[in-house]
Write a protein that holds these residues in place. Structure first.
Motif, mmCIF file in Angstrom:
data_model
loop_
_atom_site.group_PDB
_atom_site.id
_atom_site.type_symbol
_atom_site.label_atom_id
_atom_site.label_comp_id
_atom_site.label_asym_id
_atom_site.label_seq_id
_atom_site.Cartn_x
_atom_site.Cartn_y
_atom_site.Cartn_z
ATOM 1 N N UNK A 177 52.862 37.138 42.879
ATOM 2 C CA UNK A 177 51.708 36.256 43.022
ATOM 3 C C UNK A 177 50.559 36.749 42.155
ATOM 4 N N UNK A 178 49.886 35.817 41.494
ATOM 5 C CA UNK A 178 48.726 36.167 40.683
ATOM 6 C C UNK A 178 47.543 35.318 41.125
ATOM 7 N N UNK A 179 46.360 35.684 40.673
ATOM 8 C CA UNK A 179 45.157 34.894 40.968
ATOM 9 C C UNK A 179 44.274 34.843 39.732
ATOM 10 N N UNK A 180 43.633 33.715 39.546
ATOM 11 C CA UNK A 180 42.711 33.535 38.417
ATOM 12 C C UNK A 180 41.404 32.955 38.954
ATOM 13 N N UNK A 181 40.323 33.318 38.314
ATOM 14 C CA UNK A 181 38.998 32.810 38.687
ATOM 15 C C UNK A 181 38.364 32.171 37.465
ATOM 16 N N UNK B 24 41.645 31.250 42.363
ATOM 17 C CA UNK B 24 42.756 30.320 42.569
ATOM 18 C C UNK B 24 44.050 31.124 42.566
ATOM 19 N N UNK B 25 44.822 31.034 43.641
ATOM 20 C CA UNK B 25 46.075 31.781 43.769
ATOM 21 C C UNK B 25 47.227 30.946 43.205
ATOM 22 N N UNK B 26 48.043 31.586 42.364
ATOM 23 C CA UNK B 26 49.206 30.925 41.778
ATOM 24 C C UNK B 26 50.457 31.676 42.236
ATOM 25 N N UNK B 27 51.245 31.028 43.049
ATOM 26 C CA UNK B 27 52.461 31.653 43.576
ATOM 27 C C UNK B 27 53.530 31.730 42.485
#
Length: 523
Positions: A179-183, A272-275
Motif C-alpha cells: 500500500x502506498x499513499x500520495x498527498x 490519498x491511499x492507493x491499495x
C-alpha cells in the motif's frame, strides 16, 4: 458637483448665516470639512479592511533553486492562451486576446507567470514509494505524460484547457504489492504587482469555507498566513488578472508567504491511499486569466467561488449595473467612449425631476437673499433666534437648505461606482475614444480635464450671474473661495481615468443645457 456648493444654494446660505453669527472665517469651515472627510475615509478603510488570522506555520513545499536544464519544455495552447509546461511546472502563460500594451492592439499578448522564477507547480508527495519531482523527465505520447518508478508505481498526467482554466489530472496506478499513499500539492510562485494596487485590491486571495480572505502585498511581506478548509482555492489577484489554483480534494491547508523578492501561495490536500493493484485520480485546476465576471462565472464550474473574486468596492450595487449598462450600450455603438456619453445622458435624464427641483430651489434662494441678509444682520448676536427666523423663511417659500444637494448626493455613489468600473473592467483597459487609446488611463494630452474644468467654471458662472452684489461678507468670501474649485478639480482629475473625466464633462455640459431650459421657462 461644485454647482451645489456655491453661494446660491440653501446649504451655503445656512452655513454663511452660521459663520456670520459666530464671526468665523469660511476658510475654517472648509478646513473642518476636509478634516472630517479624511478622518471618515480612514475610519471606513480601517473598518472595511480584511483582518485575517496570522500564523508562523512553515510552507509544506519550500521554494529552492532547482536545475531544470534536463527537463524538456512543451507548449500547450487553446484559442485563449498558450503556456509552457516543464515537468511539474507551468509558466509563461500568454493571454492571446489581450495586448500587453493597452494602447497598441498589435503588441505582444499579456503574459502571466512570465517573470524569471515565476511558475505554477502541481505535484504529489508520497509515502512508501517515490513520486515525480520538478526534475523528473516524463515520457510524452498523444498528450499524456507518463513516468514509472522502480517500485512499479506509474504516474500519468493529462493537461486540458477550458477557456482560461488549465486542468491537470494525475492518475496513480499501484502495481506494487504494498500500500502506498500520495498527498497532492500545488503552488504559485511569482513577484508582486504593487504598481496596480491604487484603487483596486491586489495581493493574495483565498476561498476558505465559502468565505473570501484577502491579504495585500505589504501584509504578506511582513507575515505569512495559513487557512484550513474543506474546499476552496488560493492564489494572487492583480488589477486586471488573477492566477488561482484549486485541488479537487477535501480538507486542505492553504498558505501564502513572501520568499525574498518572490511570493508563494500553496495548497496541500489530505493523503490519498492507493491499495495494491488499485489506482487513484486527482485533478487540480489552475485559473490564469482576466478578472472578468462573465469569464470567472464560466470558470466557477471548475473552481467554485472564483466568480466572487472581482473587487467591486463599497458601491458594488452600483458598479454591477453600470458595467452591465456600459457593455450593453457598447454592443450597439461598438465604442466604450460613446457608451459612456449615452450612459451619462440616460443618468441625467433619470435625475431630471431632482435636478429641476434643485434649480428651482436655487432660484428661490436667490429671491430670498435680501430677506436672509436682513435676518442675519438683525439677529447677528442671537444665534437661536436667527436660525428660527431662517427656518420660518424656508417654510414660507416652501424650500429647504438641502434641496439643492440632492442631485450631488446621488451622483457621489455613481461617481465612485464608475471609477471602480473603469479600474476593474478589462474591456475598458484597451477601449479607444478619439485621441484616447485607453479609457481606463489618464488623458495623455490633458484635453478632457481642461474641458471639464471649463464647463464646471461656466456652469458656476451661470448660477452666480443672476445673484448680483453680495450682502454678506462671509458669503462673498466663500464665493471667492469656490471660484477656485474648477481649477482644483481640473488638477485632481488630470490623472484620473479618461472615461471618468469624460463622464463628468458630459454631465456638466448636459447640466448647462438643463439650466438654460429651466431659466427660459422662468421657473
Amino acid at each position: 458637483m461644485v454647482k451645489y456648493m456655491n453661494n446660491n444654494s440653501g446649504f451655503q446660505q445656512w452655513n454663511a448665516a452660521k459663520d456670520a453669527a459666530q464671526k468665523k472665517s469660511p476658510w475654517m469651515g472648509f478646513l473642518w470639512w476636509v478634516i472630517l472627510f479624511v478622518a471618515a475615509w480612514w475610519l471606513m478603510t480601517w473598518w472595511m479592511g480584511p483582518k485575517p488570522t496570522q500564523t508562523d506555520a512553515e510552507n509544506a513545499v519550500a521554494v529552492e533553486a532547482v536545475d531544470l536544464s534536463a527537463v524538456p519544455v512543451t507548449e500547450i495552447s487553446s484559442d485563449n492562451l498558450t503556456a509552457d509546461v516543464q515537468g511539474l511546472r507551468i509558466s509563461n502563460v500568454e493571454l492571446l486576446k489581450y495586448a500587453s500594451n493597452a494602447s497598441e492592439d498589435n503588441s505582444a499578448p499579456v503574459t502571466l507567470l512570465g517573470t524569471e522564477g515565476a511558475f505554477a507547480e502541481i505535484g504529489l508527495l508520497s509515502t512508501g514509494t517515490t513520486a515525480p519531482t520538478a526534475t523528473t523527465v516524463w515520457k510524452n505520447s498523444d498528450g499524456v505524460s507518463t513516468w514509472r518508478n522502480s517500485d512499479g508505481v506509474s504516474f500519468s498526467r493529462t493537461i486540458t484547457i477550458n477557456d482560461y482554466v488549465i486542468s491537470v489530472t494525475d492518475t496513480v496506478k499501484n502495481a506494487s504489492k504494498k500500500e502506498i499513499s500520495v498527498a497532492p500539492y500545488a503552488r504559485i510562485v511569482r513577484v508582486n504587482d504593487m504598481k496596480s494596487s491604487a484603487g483596486v485590491y491586489t495581493g493574495s486571495v483565498a476561498f476558505v469555507n465559502s468565505d473570501l480572505e484577502h491579504e495585500d502585498w505589504p501584509r504578506i511581506a511582513k507575515k505569512s498566513f495559513a487557512y484550513s478548509t474543506t474546499n476552496g482555492f488560493i492564489g494572487f489577484v492583480d488589477q486586471y488578472w488573477e492566477t488561482v489554483l484549486s485541488i479537487n480534494s477535501p480538507d486542505q491547508t492553504m498558505r501564502v508567504k513572501a520568499l525574498g523578492d518572490m511570493y508563494q501561495a500553496d495548497a496541500a490536500a489530505n493523503v490519498v491511499v492507493v491499495a495494491p493493484g488499485a489506482e487513484q485520480t486527482i485533478t487540480t485546476n489552475l485559473y490564469v486569466g482576466p478578472r472578468d465576471r462573465n469569464t470567472l462565472m464560466n470558470a466557477d464550474s471548475f473552481i467554485s467561488g472564483i466568480d466572487q473574486t472581482v473587487d467591486y468596492g463599497w458601491f458594488w450595487f452600483f458598479v454591477r449595473p453600470i458595467l452591465w449598462l456600459l457593455n450593453v450600450l457598447n454592443s450597439f455603438v461598438m465604442n466604450y467612449g460613446v457608451a459612456i456619453i449615452i450612459m451619462t445622458l440616460l443618468l441625467r435624464l433619470a435625475m431630471w425631476p431632482l435636478t429641476r427641483k434643485s434649480y428651482v430651489s436655487m432660484m428661490a434662494m436667490q429671491k430670498m437673499q435680501p430677506e436672509m441678509a436682513r435676518i442675519q444682520k438683525l439677529y447677528a448676536n442671537d444665534k437661536a433666534r436667527m436660525q428660527m427666523e431662517m427656518m420660518r423663511l424656508y417654510q414660507t417659500h416652501k424650500t429647504s437648505p438641502m434641496s439643492g444637494c440632492l442631485p450631488m448626493l446621488i451622483q457621489i455613489p455613481i461617481f465612485f461606482a464608475l471609477y471602480k468600473a473603469l479600474l476593474i473592467s478589462v474591456q475598458m483597459r484597451s477601449a479607444h475614444f478619439l485621441w484616447i487609446s485607453d479609457l481606463a488611463a489618464m488623458d495623455p494630452y490633458f484635453i478632457l480635464p481642461v474641458l471639464m474644468g471649463l464647463t464646471m467654471w461656466f456652469q458656476q458662472k451661470l448660477q452666480t450671474a443672476s445673484n448680483g452684489a453680495q450682502t454678506n461678507d462671509a458669503i462673498a468670501q466663500t464665493q471667492k473661495m469656490m471660484k477656485w474649485m474648477p481649477l482644483l478639480f481640473t488638477v485632481m482629475f488630470a490623472w484620473m481615468p479618461a472615461g471618468l473625466v469624460l463622464y463628468w464633462t458630459v454631465s456638466n455640459i448636459f447640466g448647462i443645457g438643463q439650466m438654460y431650459y429651466i431659466k427660459r421657462l422662468g421657473k
